[in-house]
Design a protein around this motif. Sequence first.
Motif, PDB file in Angstrom:
ATOM      1  N   CYS A 149       4.375  -3.861  13.212  1.00  0.00           N
ATOM      2  CA  CYS A 149       4.557  -2.778  12.254  1.00  0.00           C
ATOM      3  C   CYS A 149       3.726  -1.571  12.680  1.00  0.00           C
ATOM      4  N   HIS A 171       2.561   0.594  10.892  1.00  0.00           N
ATOM      5  CA  HIS A 171       1.561   0.911   9.874  1.00  0.00           C
ATOM      6  C   HIS A 171       0.202   0.304  10.225  1.00  0.00           C
ATOM      7  N   ARG A 172       0.076  -1.009  10.074  1.00  0.00           N
ATOM      8  CA  ARG A 172      -1.219  -1.620  10.312  1.00  0.00           C
ATOM      9  C   ARG A 172      -1.134  -2.784  11.289  1.00  0.00           C
ATOM     10  N   GLY A 173      -0.017  -2.883  11.968  1.00  0.00           N
ATOM     11  CA  GLY A 173       0.058  -3.865  13.047  1.00  0.00           C
ATOM     12  C   GLY A 173       0.452  -5.263  12.639  1.00  0.00           C
ATOM     13  N   SER A 174       0.978  -5.421  11.458  1.00  0.00           N
ATOM     14  CA  SER A 174       1.414  -6.763  11.047  1.00  0.00           C
ATOM     15  C   SER A 174       2.618  -7.220  11.881  1.00  0.00           C
ATOM     16  N   CYS A 189       8.678  -4.887   6.747  1.00  0.00           N
ATOM     17  CA  CYS A 189       7.407  -5.559   7.000  1.00  0.00           C
ATOM     18  C   CYS A 189       6.973  -6.326   5.759  1.00  0.00           C
ATOM     19  N   TYR A 237       4.058  -7.043   4.848  1.00  0.00           N
ATOM     20  CA  TYR A 237       2.742  -6.631   4.339  1.00  0.00           C
ATOM     21  C   TYR A 237       2.869  -5.516   3.287  1.00  0.00           C
ATOM     22  N   HIS A 238       3.329  -4.329   3.693  1.00  0.00           N
ATOM     23  CA  HIS A 238       3.459  -3.238   2.712  1.00  0.00           C
ATOM     24  C   HIS A 238       4.887  -2.714   2.612  1.00  0.00           C
ATOM     25  N   HIS A 239       5.804  -3.524   3.131  1.00  0.00           N
ATOM     26  CA  HIS A 239       7.239  -3.246   2.976  1.00  0.00           C
ATOM     27  C   HIS A 239       7.726  -1.946   3.619  1.00  0.00           C
ATOM     28  N   TRP A 240       7.081  -1.510   4.689  1.00  0.00           N
ATOM     29  CA  TRP A 240       7.661  -0.407   5.449  1.00  0.00           C
ATOM     30  C   TRP A 240       8.969  -0.909   6.051  1.00  0.00           C
TER      31      TRP A 240
HETATM   32  S1  FES Z   1       1.367  -3.378   7.931  1.00  0.00           S
HETATM   33 FE1  FES Z   1       3.520  -3.250   7.792  1.00  0.00          FE
HETATM   34  S2  FES Z   1       3.818  -2.205   5.910  1.00  0.00           S
HETATM   35 FE2  FES Z   1       1.677  -2.218   6.066  1.00  0.00          FE
END
Ligand code: FES
Lengths: 105, 417
Positions: B88, B90-93, B108, B110-113
């Motif tokens: 991701c 965003h934060r690498g998930s 994603c 994690y935060h649904h991006w």
């Molecule tokens: S790490 Fe993917 S949406 Fe935040």
Amino acid sequence: MSDWVRIADASEIADDEPFASEWNGEAIALYRHEGEIFAIGDICTHEHVRLSDGWFEGDRIECPLHQSCFEIRTGKVIEGGPASEDVASYQVKVEDGAVFVKRGI
Amino acid sequence: MSDTTLRNATDRVWPEDGVTRVPAWIYSDPEIYAKELKVFHYGKTWNFVGLDCEVPEPNSFKRSWVGERPVIITRDAEGEIHVVENRCAHRGSLLCWKNRGQAKDITCPYHHWTYNLSGDLMGLPFLRGVQGKGGMPRDFDKSKNGLTKLRVAVRGGSIWATYSDEVAPLEEYLGPEILMRLDRLVSRRPLRLLGYSRQIVESNWKLYWENSRDPYHATLMHPFLSTFGILRTDGDYHSVPLQEGRHEYTYSQYDPELKNKTSEASKQIKSIHSDLEVKDKEVVSSVVDEFKDGMMGAFQVFPTILVQQYFNCLVVRHVIPKGVGAHELSWTYFGYADDDETINRLRLKQSNLVGPAGFVSLEDSEVLSLMQPVVESCPDSVQVLEMGGHGTEAQSTMMTETLIRAFYDFYRREMGL
Ligand code: FES
Ligand SMILES: [Fe+2]
């Protein structure tokens, strides 16, 4: 919903804020834009979320989750977001300060 | 300082005698390993990632790897194939958790991006905050926050990816000999996916890489081969290094009469028991010579795959590094969309030859995972590679280590060792 249904009081619908409502399990949002009231389906066609929690600007509502945009006059999806299907559209009439809606444009 | 583990990769000195000696520290030194990933997998190479039959229709995806990095192969609504990092923006998930499937977009956990199948960021929850509070700054640009996209090449039914803008086009990278062999298997007819097997081998990836360039061990360590006459040292066999050791191929002409012949060489191999017999001959014979050339063989495309044809079993072995002391072997079995039931059944039956528990491959991972702690414990020891002489030329025998020498010739140049 083949008949007119009373759904809100016109006074409840502010100028720049979506008004979330419901009729018989159907989520409907009302919008006031340039003095006129519009109604469209309130569940995004991408994921299950209320569009009325999103960003209302001009004549469109932007989904709070992934920014799919819909025209408040027609329910039509605007290309560019993840949603690809339109939401339902409703006819609106105001009588004696009460707002009535009916399926279709 | 005599302790090699304290040295830098850059201080490493290859033993004298060139490619006939391989120092054991290349299998355990984390700095060497890190440099390999950078120079090879993330550098100027084409990495195999999958087959087009794994993403058969629009809006489908399949997870894969480039080096240690997880990637996703996607086929978008228009049918175009993309390879993006499974990370991701965003934060690498880890973005996609499912091995294979159908999707219009990827969200994603994690935060649904949410991203479309070509890797562009489509949207993110609460971009505008809630009730006027929070949310992303006004100047946040979604178009600059998509997934990392790799350069992609598709050849027949095979899909390749690279991080490099400089590497030559795939066709040039593979060269005419590999292209011909690849096309023979994956470009003439649409592919059909038959299945997978996967295993973790607890050894440095190069031990496996050498192993599949080592015909010398085949008749000795895999008794199934010599016992049932699939591959015999007295058969016709060719080991051919390509592009100064980068790739290679081996092949033999299948000889159905071989089992009845006894020669000097086959008498020397203890494991031939002429009194043993396979009851089901279909496992070890080409009932259908589908390519009309009687050829069997394999080829290696640096740094990711060995493609192998055993009679009618067609399989890609994908070597995926998992840290300095482990790698994953991912076996993808395939046939053709227009295969009839007979050949489909043959392919499935003959797939018993290979894979983690394959009749002719199960010993490899066992030996290599016991070998790893040994080479780790003696980093200054050396391997001896003198079978077939000291050179790196093509040879028409199984009794040679020319392909391994050729590989290390290439390896040393690329690694600056
Ligand atoms: S790490 Fe993917 S949406 Fe935040
Ligand atoms: Fe082997």
